[in-house]
Motif scaffolding. Structure first.
Motif, mmCIF file in Angstrom:
data_model
loop_
_atom_site.group_PDB
_atom_site.id
_atom_site.type_symbol
_atom_site.label_atom_id
_atom_site.label_comp_id
_atom_site.label_asym_id
_atom_site.label_seq_id
_atom_site.Cartn_x
_atom_site.Cartn_y
_atom_site.Cartn_z
ATOM 1 N N GLY A 55 -18.088 -4.842 -12.182
ATOM 2 C CA GLY A 55 -19.050 -5.414 -11.247
ATOM 3 C C GLY A 55 -20.507 -5.286 -11.650
ATOM 4 O O GLY A 55 -21.372 -5.927 -11.063
ATOM 5 N N TYR A 56 -20.797 -4.450 -12.633
ATOM 6 C CA TYR A 56 -22.169 -4.330 -13.141
ATOM 7 C C TYR A 56 -22.438 -5.459 -14.131
ATOM 8 O O TYR A 56 -21.521 -5.934 -14.810
ATOM 9 C CB TYR A 56 -22.371 -3.004 -13.872
ATOM 10 C CG TYR A 56 -22.164 -1.762 -13.060
ATOM 11 C CD1 TYR A 56 -23.197 -1.220 -12.285
ATOM 12 C CD2 TYR A 56 -20.933 -1.096 -13.067
ATOM 13 C CE1 TYR A 56 -23.003 -0.057 -11.549
ATOM 14 C CE2 TYR A 56 -20.731 0.064 -12.335
ATOM 15 C CZ TYR A 56 -21.766 0.571 -11.577
ATOM 16 O OH TYR A 56 -21.569 1.717 -10.845
ATOM 17 N N SER A 57 -23.684 -5.859 -14.260
ATOM 18 C CA SER A 57 -24.050 -6.797 -15.316
ATOM 19 C C SER A 57 -24.066 -6.059 -16.652
ATOM 20 O O SER A 57 -24.147 -4.820 -16.693
ATOM 21 C CB SER A 57 -25.424 -7.408 -15.044
ATOM 22 O OG SER A 57 -26.443 -6.404 -15.186
ATOM 23 N N ILE A 58 -23.984 -6.803 -17.746
ATOM 24 C CA ILE A 58 -24.062 -6.199 -19.071
ATOM 25 C C ILE A 58 -25.366 -5.423 -19.217
ATOM 26 O O ILE A 58 -25.394 -4.308 -19.746
ATOM 27 C CB ILE A 58 -23.956 -7.271 -20.172
ATOM 28 C CG1 ILE A 58 -22.593 -7.978 -20.101
ATOM 29 C CG2 ILE A 58 -24.173 -6.659 -21.545
ATOM 30 C CD1 ILE A 58 -21.410 -7.076 -20.329
ATOM 31 N N GLU A 59 -26.453 -5.998 -18.713
ATOM 32 C CA GLU A 59 -27.762 -5.340 -18.817
ATOM 33 C C GLU A 59 -27.769 -4.004 -18.072
ATOM 34 O O GLU A 59 -28.333 -3.014 -18.547
ATOM 35 C CB GLU A 59 -28.863 -6.260 -18.256
ATOM 36 C CG GLU A 59 -29.131 -7.510 -19.082
ATOM 37 C CD GLU A 59 -28.045 -8.565 -18.945
ATOM 38 O OE1 GLU A 59 -27.252 -8.493 -17.953
ATOM 39 O OE2 GLU A 59 -27.961 -9.428 -19.828
ATOM 40 N N GLU A 60 -27.130 -3.964 -16.900
ATOM 41 C CA GLU A 60 -27.059 -2.717 -16.137
ATOM 42 C C GLU A 60 -26.237 -1.670 -16.888
ATOM 43 O O GLU A 60 -26.637 -0.493 -16.962
ATOM 44 C CB GLU A 60 -26.440 -2.976 -14.767
ATOM 45 C CG GLU A 60 -27.344 -3.719 -13.800
ATOM 46 C CD GLU A 60 -26.645 -4.047 -12.497
ATOM 47 O OE1 GLU A 60 -27.253 -3.821 -11.432
ATOM 48 O OE2 GLU A 60 -25.504 -4.541 -12.538
ATOM 49 N N LEU A 61 -25.109 -2.085 -17.436
ATOM 50 C CA LEU A 61 -24.247 -1.145 -18.145
ATOM 51 C C LEU A 61 -24.940 -0.568 -19.365
ATOM 52 O O LEU A 61 -24.752 0.608 -19.707
ATOM 53 C CB LEU A 61 -22.944 -1.839 -18.555
ATOM 54 C CG LEU A 61 -21.968 -2.129 -17.412
ATOM 55 C CD1 LEU A 61 -20.849 -3.049 -17.876
ATOM 56 C CD2 LEU A 61 -21.381 -0.829 -16.857
#
Length: 202
Positions: A55-61
């Motif tokens: 559920g996180y965006s790639i940028e968040e991860l």
């Protein structure tokens, strides 16, 4: 890490050349969760499947230390795996739980190949499989308990309209398997002296 540094151009025995764009496309559309990470908790590169599962965006991860996402009960085993990877040992079929953006946890099964300080991984979400296994295990424990209580155990639905379960002791008492009928009280009626069956309050 850009596509060119990620990709390795090569020719196979048929003479086909795989470009960096081809490899990037393969990385992103694969149904498995692909990842390149270091041994200290940093995601280097992930494919889109990670967004779908956690559920996180790639940028968040890429801004989160992946150790912070791991279920507390799985941290010790995960750290031990990181030690093994640091020793350049391949790790296969390792399972731990990762927290999603919604706060629940997903079971992830890992295949990890170390290369110096980096780890190349292919993983998959096996949460549904684990829950099904736990359900089967729970059902088996239930059967073992009720089949050893000595008498005949039977289970009705809350509205008393459906017979959900009859223990195997029914066969021991009556010498045959129970045949389900439209009457959910039949297992009880079977063990009552026939002249007294009309007295049972349903």
């Amino acid at each position: 890490m850009d596509n060119q540094s990620l990709a390795i151009l090569f020719d196979n025995k048929h003479g086909y050349k795989v470009s960096s764009d081809d490899l990037e496309h393969f990385f992103q559309v694969n149904l498995n969760m692909f990842c390149i990470a270091d041994l200290h908790g940093k995601f280097i590169k992930l494919n889109q499947k990670w967004e779908q599962v956690l559920g996180y965006s790639i940028e968040e991860l890429e801004q989160i230390n992946y150790l912070d996402l791991i279920h507390p009960d799985d941290l010790a085993s995960t750290r031990q795996v990181l030690v093994e990877l640091g020793e350049q040992k391949e790790v296969v079929n390792f399972i731990n739980r990762y927290r999603t953006k919604n706060g629940d946890y997903r079971f992830i099964e890992w295949q990890c190949m170390p290369n110096g300080e980096l780890v190349y991984t292919s993983s998959r979400d096996i949460t549904d499989l684990k829950l099904q296994e736990e359900k089967i295990e729970s059902q088996e424990k239930f059967r073992q308990i009720v089949d050893n209580i000595g008498g005949i155990f039977w289970l009705l639905s809350a509205d008393k309209k459906e017979l959900l379960y009859v223990s195997s002791n029914y066969k021991k008492v009556h010498g045959k398997e129970y045949s389900y009928t439209d009457n959910p009280f039949q297992p009880l009626l079977d063990i009552v002296y026939p002249p007294d069956r009309g007295k049972i309050d349903k």
